[in-house]
Design an enzyme around this catalytic site. Structure first.
Site, PDB file in Angstrom:
ATOM      1  N   CYS A   1      25.510  -3.001  12.146  1.00 52.74           N
ATOM      2  CA  CYS A   1      26.275  -4.224  11.925  1.00 52.74           C
ATOM      3  C   CYS A   1      26.187  -5.128  13.142  1.00 52.74           C
ATOM      4  O   CYS A   1      26.171  -4.657  14.282  1.00 52.74           O
ATOM      5  CB  CYS A   1      27.741  -3.891  11.645  1.00 52.74           C
ATOM      6  SG  CYS A   1      28.066  -3.370   9.959  1.00 52.74           S
TER       7      CYS A   1
ATOM      8  N   MET B   1      31.523  -6.127   5.704  1.00 51.06           N
ATOM      9  CA  MET B   1      31.822  -4.853   6.347  1.00 51.06           C
ATOM     10  C   MET B   1      33.106  -4.919   7.157  1.00 51.06           C
ATOM     11  O   MET B   1      33.845  -3.926   7.258  1.00 51.06           O
ATOM     12  CB  MET B   1      30.654  -4.429   7.245  1.00 51.06           C
ATOM     13  CG  MET B   1      29.366  -4.145   6.496  1.00 51.06           C
ATOM     14  SD  MET B   1      29.571  -3.034   5.093  1.00 51.06           S
ATOM     15  CE  MET B   1      30.272  -1.595   5.889  1.00 51.06           C
TER      16      MET B   1
ATOM     17  N   ASP C   1      47.627   8.959   8.389  1.00 49.56           N
ATOM     18  CA  ASP C   1      48.018   9.565   9.663  1.00 49.56           C
ATOM     19  C   ASP C   1      49.528   9.491   9.885  1.00 49.56           C
ATOM     20  O   ASP C   1      50.133  10.451  10.381  1.00 49.56           O
ATOM     21  CB  ASP C   1      47.296   8.866  10.808  1.00 49.56           C
ATOM     22  CG  ASP C   1      47.694   9.427  12.158  1.00 49.56           C
ATOM     23  OD1 ASP C   1      47.410  10.620  12.411  1.00 49.56           O
ATOM     24  OD2 ASP C   1      48.305   8.688  12.959  1.00 49.56           O
TER      25      ASP C   1
END
Length: 240
Positions: free
Chosen positions: A157, A194, A209
């Site tokens: 990228c 992206m 998390d």
């Protein structure tokens, strides 16, 4: 029987009479037809009746040509239908795309994902009673930071100067889930798909998390691009 042989030999001689020039037949079709007629005459002279008109020779030639044409057509169609993989070099090696010749345009991309919490964890998140703190607020910041780190996380990228990143997290009581939508914006030579995808993915992982102490059964799912605008390929929308 003798008369049939004489007739057969005469027909053979007439078929093999040279034409003008050095060519015996005007075309390959004439040659093929003549051979078929000679074969039929020979079968009549041997068996006393014409062979069954199965057309085997002709059908095989036609079938072969059809198959060859089909293969060529499929090959051309596949070459036209499959886009070129720009991150693959001529020798199959990975490469970073050179975008120096592209025009600078405004690029926008949005993506989404979903985090399935289950009722127990959902109730804790909606009441802001998770031990680690405000799940949605932390995940929102994590998504924004993740978008800015996309080129460090995904090797090929480009490093993009983002002008805006927005991440929104919404509780869905029907599915006991968190729905995440992210948008990335820049003015540059390559798209921000992206960056938008990374934003929602990092936000979803952060939700996991923050909540994993209460449940290990949480599922991050449906990560997908929703739309993109700008660039050579133009605009694209999932629902259109």
């Amino acid at each position: 029987m003798h008369a049939q042989k004489v007739m057969f030999l005469r027909r053979v001689a007439s078929k093999l009479t040279p034409l003008q020039g050095s060519r015996f037949f005007s075309s390959s079709n004439d040659l093929f037809k003549s051979i078929q007629e000679l074969n039929q005459v020979e079968m009549e002279s041997v068996f006393g009746e014409p062979p069954a008109s199965s057309g085997l020779g002709g059908s095989l030639d036609t079938q072969t040509m059809s198959q060859e044409s089909h293969v060529v057509t499929n090959d051309v169609t596949q070459k036209e239908s499959f886009p070129v993989l720009t991150h693959i070099g001529s020798k199959g090696e990975a490469q970073m795309v050179d975008v120096s010749s592209k025009e600078i345009t405004k690029r926008i991309a949005s993506a989404s994902c979903k985090v399935l919490l289950g009722q127990k964890v959902f109730d804790l998140v909606s009441a802001n009673q998770m031990e680690k703190g405000d799940v949605l607020a932390v995940a929102k910041i994590a998504g924004i930071c993740g978008a800015k780190q996309t080129s460090n996380l995904i090797p090929l990228c480009h490093n993009i100067n983002l002008s805006n990143v927005h991440v929104d997290l919404t509780l869905n009581p029907r599915e006991f889930s968190v729905e995440i939508v992210g948008k990335a914006v820049c003015s540059g030579k390559t798209g921000v798909e992206m960056e938008a995808l990374t934003a929602v993915t990092i936000a979803g992982l952060t939700v996991y998390d923050m909540c994993k102490a209460a449940s290990k059964d949480i599922l991050v799912t449906d990560v997908r691009l929703e739309h993109k605008t700008g660039g050579k390929s133009g605009d694209w929308y999932r629902n259109k």
